[in-house]
Design a protein around this motif. Sequence first.
Motif, PDB file in Angstrom:
ATOM      1  N   GLY A 179     -21.858  20.400 -42.185  1.00  0.00           N
ATOM      2  CA  GLY A 179     -21.194  19.145 -41.850  1.00  0.00           C
ATOM      3  C   GLY A 179     -21.464  18.714 -40.423  1.00  0.00           C
ATOM      4  O   GLY A 179     -21.700  17.535 -40.141  1.00  0.00           O
ATOM      5  N   ARG A 180     -21.452  19.672 -39.495  1.00  0.00           N
ATOM      6  CA  ARG A 180     -21.725  19.327 -38.098  1.00  0.00           C
ATOM      7  C   ARG A 180     -23.158  18.857 -37.925  1.00  0.00           C
ATOM      8  O   ARG A 180     -23.437  17.956 -37.125  1.00  0.00           O
ATOM      9  CB  ARG A 180     -21.445  20.535 -37.216  1.00  0.00           C
ATOM     10  CG  ARG A 180     -19.964  20.879 -37.103  1.00  0.00           C
ATOM     11  CD  ARG A 180     -19.730  22.236 -36.489  1.00  0.00           C
ATOM     12  NE  ARG A 180     -20.218  22.299 -35.128  1.00  0.00           N
ATOM     13  CZ  ARG A 180     -20.217  23.424 -34.392  1.00  0.00           C
ATOM     14  NH1 ARG A 180     -19.775  24.549 -34.933  1.00  0.00           N
ATOM     15  NH2 ARG A 180     -20.660  23.407 -33.161  1.00  0.00           N
ATOM     16  N   ALA A 181     -24.079  19.463 -38.678  1.00  0.00           N
ATOM     17  CA  ALA A 181     -25.473  19.020 -38.587  1.00  0.00           C
ATOM     18  C   ALA A 181     -25.627  17.582 -39.072  1.00  0.00           C
ATOM     19  O   ALA A 181     -26.341  16.772 -38.465  1.00  0.00           O
ATOM     20  CB  ALA A 181     -26.364  19.960 -39.400  1.00  0.00           C
ATOM     21  N   LEU A 182     -24.943  17.237 -40.174  1.00  0.00           N
ATOM     22  CA  LEU A 182     -25.035  15.872 -40.686  1.00  0.00           C
ATOM     23  C   LEU A 182     -24.416  14.873 -39.717  1.00  0.00           C
ATOM     24  O   LEU A 182     -24.937  13.765 -39.524  1.00  0.00           O
ATOM     25  CB  LEU A 182     -24.352  15.787 -42.053  1.00  0.00           C
ATOM     26  CG  LEU A 182     -25.021  16.579 -43.184  1.00  0.00           C
ATOM     27  CD1 LEU A 182     -24.227  16.430 -44.468  1.00  0.00           C
ATOM     28  CD2 LEU A 182     -26.455  16.129 -43.389  1.00  0.00           C
ATOM     29  N   VAL A 183     -23.293  15.244 -39.106  1.00  0.00           N
ATOM     30  CA  VAL A 183     -22.668  14.345 -38.141  1.00  0.00           C
ATOM     31  C   VAL A 183     -23.566  14.177 -36.920  1.00  0.00           C
ATOM     32  O   VAL A 183     -23.648  13.092 -36.322  1.00  0.00           O
ATOM     33  CB  VAL A 183     -21.279  14.878 -37.754  1.00  0.00           C
ATOM     34  CG1 VAL A 183     -20.679  14.040 -36.634  1.00  0.00           C
ATOM     35  CG2 VAL A 183     -20.355  14.845 -38.965  1.00  0.00           C
TER      36      VAL A 183
ATOM     37  N   ALA B 214     -14.822  18.646 -30.006  1.00  0.00           N
ATOM     38  CA  ALA B 214     -15.646  18.872 -28.819  1.00  0.00           C
ATOM     39  C   ALA B 214     -17.099  18.485 -29.072  1.00  0.00           C
ATOM     40  O   ALA B 214     -17.763  17.911 -28.192  1.00  0.00           O
ATOM     41  CB  ALA B 214     -15.545  20.333 -28.392  1.00  0.00           C
ATOM     42  N   ASP B 215     -17.615  18.790 -30.261  1.00  0.00           N
ATOM     43  CA  ASP B 215     -18.994  18.415 -30.590  1.00  0.00           C
ATOM     44  C   ASP B 215     -19.187  16.916 -30.527  1.00  0.00           C
ATOM     45  O   ASP B 215     -20.183  16.417 -29.975  1.00  0.00           O
ATOM     46  CB  ASP B 215     -19.361  18.935 -31.977  1.00  0.00           C
ATOM     47  CG  ASP B 215     -19.611  20.433 -31.987  1.00  0.00           C
ATOM     48  OD1 ASP B 215     -19.832  20.994 -30.894  1.00  0.00           O
ATOM     49  OD2 ASP B 215     -19.576  21.032 -33.076  1.00  0.00           O
ATOM     50  N   ARG B 216     -18.255  16.181 -31.094  1.00  0.00           N
ATOM     51  CA  ARG B 216     -18.404  14.724 -31.130  1.00  0.00           C
ATOM     52  C   ARG B 216     -18.310  14.114 -29.740  1.00  0.00           C
ATOM     53  O   ARG B 216     -19.009  13.140 -29.432  1.00  0.00           O
ATOM     54  CB  ARG B 216     -17.370  14.130 -32.085  1.00  0.00           C
ATOM     55  CG  ARG B 216     -17.756  14.329 -33.551  1.00  0.00           C
ATOM     56  CD  ARG B 216     -16.572  14.298 -34.478  1.00  0.00           C
ATOM     57  NE  ARG B 216     -16.996  14.475 -35.864  1.00  0.00           N
ATOM     58  CZ  ARG B 216     -17.284  15.650 -36.408  1.00  0.00           C
ATOM     59  NH1 ARG B 216     -17.194  16.757 -35.687  1.00  0.00           N
ATOM     60  NH2 ARG B 216     -17.662  15.730 -37.676  1.00  0.00           N
ATOM     61  N   VAL B 217     -17.452  14.671 -28.904  1.00  0.00           N
ATOM     62  CA  VAL B 217     -17.389  14.176 -27.524  1.00  0.00           C
ATOM     63  C   VAL B 217     -18.696  14.471 -26.806  1.00  0.00           C
ATOM     64  O   VAL B 217     -19.257  13.602 -26.101  1.00  0.00           O
ATOM     65  CB  VAL B 217     -16.204  14.815 -26.786  1.00  0.00           C
ATOM     66  CG1 VAL B 217     -16.207  14.394 -25.316  1.00  0.00           C
ATOM     67  CG2 VAL B 217     -14.882  14.405 -27.436  1.00  0.00           C
TER      68      VAL B 217
END
Length: 532
Positions: A369-373, A303-306
Amino acid sequence: MLVLWCPDWPVVAASAAAGLPAHLPAAVFAANRVVACSAVARAAGVTRDMRRREAQSRCPEIAVLAEDPDRDARLFEPVAAAVEELVVGVEVVRPGLVAVPVSGAAGYFGGELRLVELLVDHVSGVAGVECQIGIADGLFAATLAAHRSSLVDPGCSAEFLAPLSVTELDQPGSERAELVDLLRRLGLRTLGAFAALPEKDVVSRFGSVGLLAHRLARGQDERPPHRRRPPPELSAGRSFDPPLERVDAAAFMAKTLAGRFHDGLASRGLACTRLGIYATTEHGEQLSRVWRCAEPLTPEGIADRVRWQFEGWLRAGEGVRPTAGVTRIRLEPEETVEGRSLQLGLWRGGAEPAPGQGGEHTPEAERAGRALVHVQGLLGPDSVFTAVTEGGRGPAERVRLVPWGDQRAPSPGHEASWPERLPGPSPATVFEEPVPAVVAGAEGEEVGITGRYQVTGVPRQVAIDGGPARRVVEWAGPWPVLGRWWAGDGAGTCARMQVVLEGEGPERPGGALLLRWQGNESPLWTVEGVYD
């Protein structure tokens, strides 16, 4: 093993492509020789490997067809798909021949004979082609059983093969014609006679080709079969009316779609490591982006990436932003792994687990990891790197920077013994661009390296990047590196030396340097790294 064989498939496929009726004689030719011919042509005296002129003299009305492996494979796909509808694990051996495991399917359908009847009827009805089926232990024996429509009992493959001609070893694509001709001239005319030879004698006389053929003649497999599995539908999509034009609406939609996408993968024991996001706007514009992930994605990660991707699309500048809202989105798993093969990232939230105990993803690790992405989404995939140890002689060669999310596997051979490799320990800091330096003796005379890689004097002073000279307390080396010796330009030839500098108060503490000497470049000495 069950093998389904469509006789004379190259002719069947070529005739179907050309629109020829099945009752006319036909043959497929390559280099003016018969590759395959129909049963009607064989009845007229046409055989395989016959020259075209002789084949036409025996059967003047024969249809001459060209060889086309791509056509044969394309037209055989419906046959393989029809077999897959009844039996899982199809291996396409070649166009016209498929193999499947028989044990599970035979138990499900009530026996081997019942399975054979169902397959023949189903393939004939769905694909519209004739086929023959054979069952035996091993692919080779099952193929010859299919040529004879035979069901060989378990453990009886060698007995079934023994009376057959040794010419059966020369199957299409096997390239054993010379071996078969030699066996016949030696008087070994049946597979049983060839199989009775001691294996060590076969290897010494016929080599590896003979050894593989000997295994087949004894009813064993040349290799384990490679199963073809029907690909599942793993993508998830959704249409929107009215079109999506706001990031908050896209974020709300992403949660539902990501959960459905993740559940579909998890139900098959899979997890996504490369996520493809594809969108279509109201004006027909096609948008796409593939996200590589450092670890298998959770529903929240999807969901974050979308959401991040919609931020990039909908908030881009003029000329880059799409001209209309998004009417269709599709999530595609570009790369999947088994769900249990989770790869942990940089943060584990505690000590390393003991060997064999695995590890769990912590909230801290997931947030990092989400912050880096997210940074990659804003600045591009080449904005975040992690380091991987590589093989090489110098310190800079032994580290490779990998974009966050890419596979962090070292290259093959990284653990090999590299001649002339710098002895440990490695410097803590390695400069991307070497810093110029001057190495001098006690009287200020410049110190260099001779053609035999010996110092021209004792190093006593080092001046870094035009700064003041500092006294050398200890030194070691030089260690020559003879790279690109074949080029003759000396570009890969250098020498390395370690020096320890004396401290000059709190502002200029002592330290150790890794120096590199390059005799054909200016400056001659550079600082390649610094030790802690």
